[in-house]
Motif scaffolding. Structure first.
Motif, PDB file in Angstrom:
ATOM      1  N   ASP A   1     -10.880  12.570  21.653  1.00 25.05           N
ATOM      2  CA  ASP A   1     -10.650  11.406  20.795  1.00 25.05           C
ATOM      3  C   ASP A   1     -11.949  10.929  20.147  1.00 25.05           C
ATOM      4  N   MET A   2     -13.026  10.888  20.938  1.00 24.30           N
ATOM      5  CA  MET A   2     -14.315  10.407  20.430  1.00 24.30           C
ATOM      6  C   MET A   2     -14.825  11.296  19.295  1.00 24.30           C
ATOM      7  N   TYR A   3     -14.777  12.620  19.503  1.00 25.30           N
ATOM      8  CA  TYR A   3     -15.270  13.537  18.469  1.00 25.30           C
ATOM      9  C   TYR A   3     -14.391  13.489  17.214  1.00 25.30           C
ATOM     10  N   SER A   4     -13.084  13.384  17.407  1.00 26.98           N
ATOM     11  CA  SER A   4     -12.200  13.367  16.236  1.00 26.98           C
ATOM     12  C   SER A   4     -12.414  12.104  15.409  1.00 26.98           C
ATOM     13  N   LYS A   5     -12.589  10.964  16.085  1.00 31.05           N
ATOM     14  CA  LYS A   5     -12.806   9.705  15.362  1.00 31.05           C
ATOM     15  C   LYS A   5     -14.194   9.633  14.746  1.00 31.05           C
ATOM     16  N   SER A   6     -15.103  10.475  15.236  1.00 30.69           N
ATOM     17  CA  SER A   6     -16.445  10.551  14.650  1.00 30.69           C
ATOM     18  C   SER A   6     -16.500  11.569  13.520  1.00 30.69           C
ATOM     19  N   GLY A   7     -15.347  12.196  13.217  1.00 32.57           N
ATOM     20  CA  GLY A   7     -15.285  13.156  12.115  1.00 32.57           C
ATOM     21  C   GLY A   7     -15.664  14.563  12.489  1.00 32.57           C
ATOM     22  N   CYS A   8     -15.834  14.850  13.787  1.00 28.66           N
ATOM     23  CA  CYS A   8     -16.247  16.186  14.244  1.00 28.66           C
ATOM     24  C   CYS A   8     -15.052  16.915  14.837  1.00 28.66           C
ATOM     25  N   LEU A   9     -14.136  17.342  13.965  1.00 30.13           N
ATOM     26  CA  LEU A   9     -12.920  17.991  14.447  1.00 30.13           C
ATOM     27  C   LEU A   9     -13.212  19.319  15.136  1.00 30.13           C
ATOM     28  N   ASN A  10     -14.271  20.003  14.693  1.00 28.89           N
ATOM     29  CA  ASN A  10     -14.598  21.280  15.323  1.00 28.89           C
ATOM     30  C   ASN A  10     -15.008  21.081  16.786  1.00 28.89           C
ATOM     31  N   LEU A  11     -15.795  20.029  17.057  1.00 30.28           N
ATOM     32  CA  LEU A  11     -16.198  19.735  18.429  1.00 30.28           C
ATOM     33  C   LEU A  11     -15.008  19.219  19.238  1.00 30.28           C
ATOM     34  N   SER A  12     -14.163  18.454  18.584  1.00 30.54           N
ATOM     35  CA  SER A  12     -12.959  17.950  19.241  1.00 30.54           C
ATOM     36  C   SER A  12     -12.079  19.114  19.694  1.00 30.54           C
ATOM     37  N   ARG A  13     -11.892  20.084  18.817  1.00 32.20           N
ATOM     38  CA  ARG A  13     -11.070  21.258  19.152  1.00 32.20           C
ATOM     39  C   ARG A  13     -11.743  22.116  20.224  1.00 32.20           C
ATOM     40  N   LYS A  14     -13.072  22.196  20.177  1.00 32.97           N
ATOM     41  CA  LYS A  14     -13.811  22.980  21.173  1.00 32.97           C
ATOM     42  C   LYS A  14     -13.604  22.396  22.575  1.00 32.97           C
ATOM     43  N   VAL A  15     -13.718  21.069  22.679  1.00 28.37           N
ATOM     44  CA  VAL A  15     -13.488  20.407  23.966  1.00 28.37           C
ATOM     45  C   VAL A  15     -12.060  20.650  24.430  1.00 28.37           C
ATOM     46  N   PHE A  16     -11.113  20.522  23.501  1.00 28.12           N
ATOM     47  CA  PHE A  16      -9.696  20.733  23.811  1.00 28.12           C
ATOM     48  C   PHE A  16      -9.463  22.142  24.353  1.00 28.12           C
ATOM     49  N   ASP A  17     -10.010  23.130  23.669  1.00 25.93           N
ATOM     50  CA  ASP A  17      -9.794  24.530  24.070  1.00 25.93           C
ATOM     51  C   ASP A  17     -10.429  24.852  25.422  1.00 25.93           C
ATOM     52  N   GLU A  18     -11.509  24.138  25.769  1.00 26.26           N
ATOM     53  CA  GLU A  18     -12.216  24.415  27.022  1.00 26.26           C
ATOM     54  C   GLU A  18     -11.651  23.645  28.212  1.00 26.26           C
ATOM     55  N   MET A  19     -10.715  22.739  27.950  1.00 26.34           N
ATOM     56  CA  MET A  19     -10.133  21.954  29.045  1.00 26.34           C
ATOM     57  C   MET A  19      -9.275  22.840  29.945  1.00 26.34           C
ATOM     58  N   PRO A  20      -9.544  22.847  31.254  1.00 25.88           N
ATOM     59  CA  PRO A  20      -8.735  23.670  32.167  1.00 25.88           C
ATOM     60  C   PRO A  20      -7.312  23.133  32.323  1.00 25.88           C
TER      61      PRO A  20
ATOM     62  N   GLY B   1     -15.990   3.563  22.653  1.00 19.72           N
ATOM     63  CA  GLY B   1     -16.993   2.688  22.051  1.00 19.72           C
ATOM     64  C   GLY B   1     -17.956   3.442  21.154  1.00 19.72           C
ATOM     65  N   TYR B   2     -18.297   4.658  21.560  1.00 16.46           N
ATOM     66  CA  TYR B   2     -19.196   5.459  20.731  1.00 16.46           C
ATOM     67  C   TYR B   2     -18.533   5.815  19.407  1.00 16.46           C
ATOM     68  N   ALA B   3     -17.226   6.097  19.450  1.00 20.97           N
ATOM     69  CA  ALA B   3     -16.505   6.380  18.209  1.00 20.97           C
ATOM     70  C   ALA B   3     -16.438   5.137  17.339  1.00 20.97           C
ATOM     71  N   ALA B   4     -16.159   3.986  17.954  1.00 24.85           N
ATOM     72  CA  ALA B   4     -16.042   2.734  17.199  1.00 24.85           C
ATOM     73  C   ALA B   4     -17.362   2.356  16.543  1.00 24.85           C
ATOM     74  N   LEU B   5     -18.473   2.709  17.186  1.00 22.67           N
ATOM     75  CA  LEU B   5     -19.784   2.352  16.651  1.00 22.67           C
ATOM     76  C   LEU B   5     -20.434   3.496  15.876  1.00 22.67           C
ATOM     77  N   ALA B   6     -19.681   4.584  15.717  1.00 22.77           N
ATOM     78  CA  ALA B   6     -20.207   5.765  15.016  1.00 22.77           C
ATOM     79  C   ALA B   6     -21.520   6.233  15.637  1.00 22.77           C
ATOM     80  N   ALA B   7     -21.577   6.165  16.969  1.00 20.63           N
ATOM     81  CA  ALA B   7     -22.798   6.560  17.695  1.00 20.63           C
ATOM     82  C   ALA B   7     -22.590   7.954  18.282  1.00 20.63           C
ATOM     83  N   LEU B   8     -22.517   8.949  17.399  1.00 21.50           N
ATOM     84  CA  LEU B   8     -22.192  10.304  17.823  1.00 21.50           C
ATOM     85  C   LEU B   8     -23.252  10.888  18.757  1.00 21.50           C
TER      86      LEU B   8
END
Length: 280
Positions: A224-243, A190-197
């Protein structure tokens, strides 16, 4: 003595059932069977309904709370069961109108039927809401595309549960029913859909503080939320930190790179996924 409008075990054709003998409740085995069929293993919803009807017609037993809450999801999924609202009326006749477990199941049923207004009425009438109640109503809003209402309800959930925690002086948040991983994975789109980063980042912080960020479903929703909000760097950061990651998590980020025209990064990630699969 009660009457129930439901289905016939023979082909699940709707009809009026006969009189039902009042009994304290079905056996534990019957409830277990309903739950297994219902959530069951490969969606045997028709078998769950047939078992429910046979329990009443053949065995002459009256369902209890567990049975009613278990059978409602099957009513939604079974196309042959056309009179879905009748199960609500039957629950009321049985005296379960204000039972929290039945109310939660009814909210879910009506949300999936597209009757979100009835879900809202049930939710607002509840005297005792638990985490499942909040999550069910939030999920209903998301299913209906009402992301703003879902987020408003999330914040109301946090406010109410914080107030309850202070009043009861209880530090166990899990017991108090605050947002859990199901809540977060439901509202983050929902945050991505509403652009409420900014709000999305607040939820991310909440997940970290409450040790929910390591959950694979929450991590995937954040990616998904960060990527749809245009923040690919944060999206990748979350991905890399996932255990832990599953294939869906990898696919979300690969598609995000493709959506943002970063084909080289998408291909690199795809090759990494293939390497992981081979090693696994």
């Amino acid at each position: 003595m009660l009457k129930l409008v439901g289905c016939s075990p023979n082909g699940l054709k709707c009809k009026k059932l006969g009189r039902i003998k009042i009994w304290a409740g079905p056996t534990l085995q019957t409830n277990r069977a309903l739950e297994c069929y219902d959530f069951g293993l490969n969606g045997f919803v028709e078998k769950a309904l047939i078992l429910f009807i046979e329990m009443i017609e053949v065995a002459g037993l009256l369902p209890n709370i567990t049975t009613m809450a278990s059978i409602m999801p099957a009513c939604v999924q079974c196309e042959a069961f056309s009179s879905k609202e009748s199960i609500h009326g039957y629950a009321v006749k049985l005296g379960f109108k204000e039972n929290r477990y039945v109310q939660n199941a009814l909210m879910d049923m009506y949300s999936r039927m597209g009757k979100i207004d009835i879900s809202e009425n049930i939710f607002n009438s509840m005297k005792d809401k638990d985490r499942v109640s909040w999550n069910t109503m939030i999920t209903g809003y998301v299913l209906f595309g009402r992301h703003s209402d879902a987020l408003v309800l999330l914040h109301e959930m946090q406010r109410v549960e914080k107030k309850k925690t202070r009043r009861e002086n209880d530090d166990d948040e899990d017991e108090n029913g605050g947002p859990n991983f199901i809540t977060l994975m439901t509202v983050l789109p929902g945050y991505a859909a509403l652009a409420a980063l900014t709000k999305g980042k607040e939820i991310h912080a909440h997940a970290i503080r409450n040790s929910l960020a390591s959950d694979v479903t929450v991590g995937r929703a954040l990616v998904d939320m960060y990527s749809k909000s245009g923040c690919l760097n944060l999206s990748r950061k979350v991905f890399d930190e996932m255990p832990n990651r599953n294939v869906i998590t990898w696919n979300v980020l690969i598609m995000a790179y493709g959506m943002h025209r970063k084909g080289e990064e998408a291909l690199e990630l795809l090759l990494s996924l293939q390497h992981v699969v081979i090693l696994g």
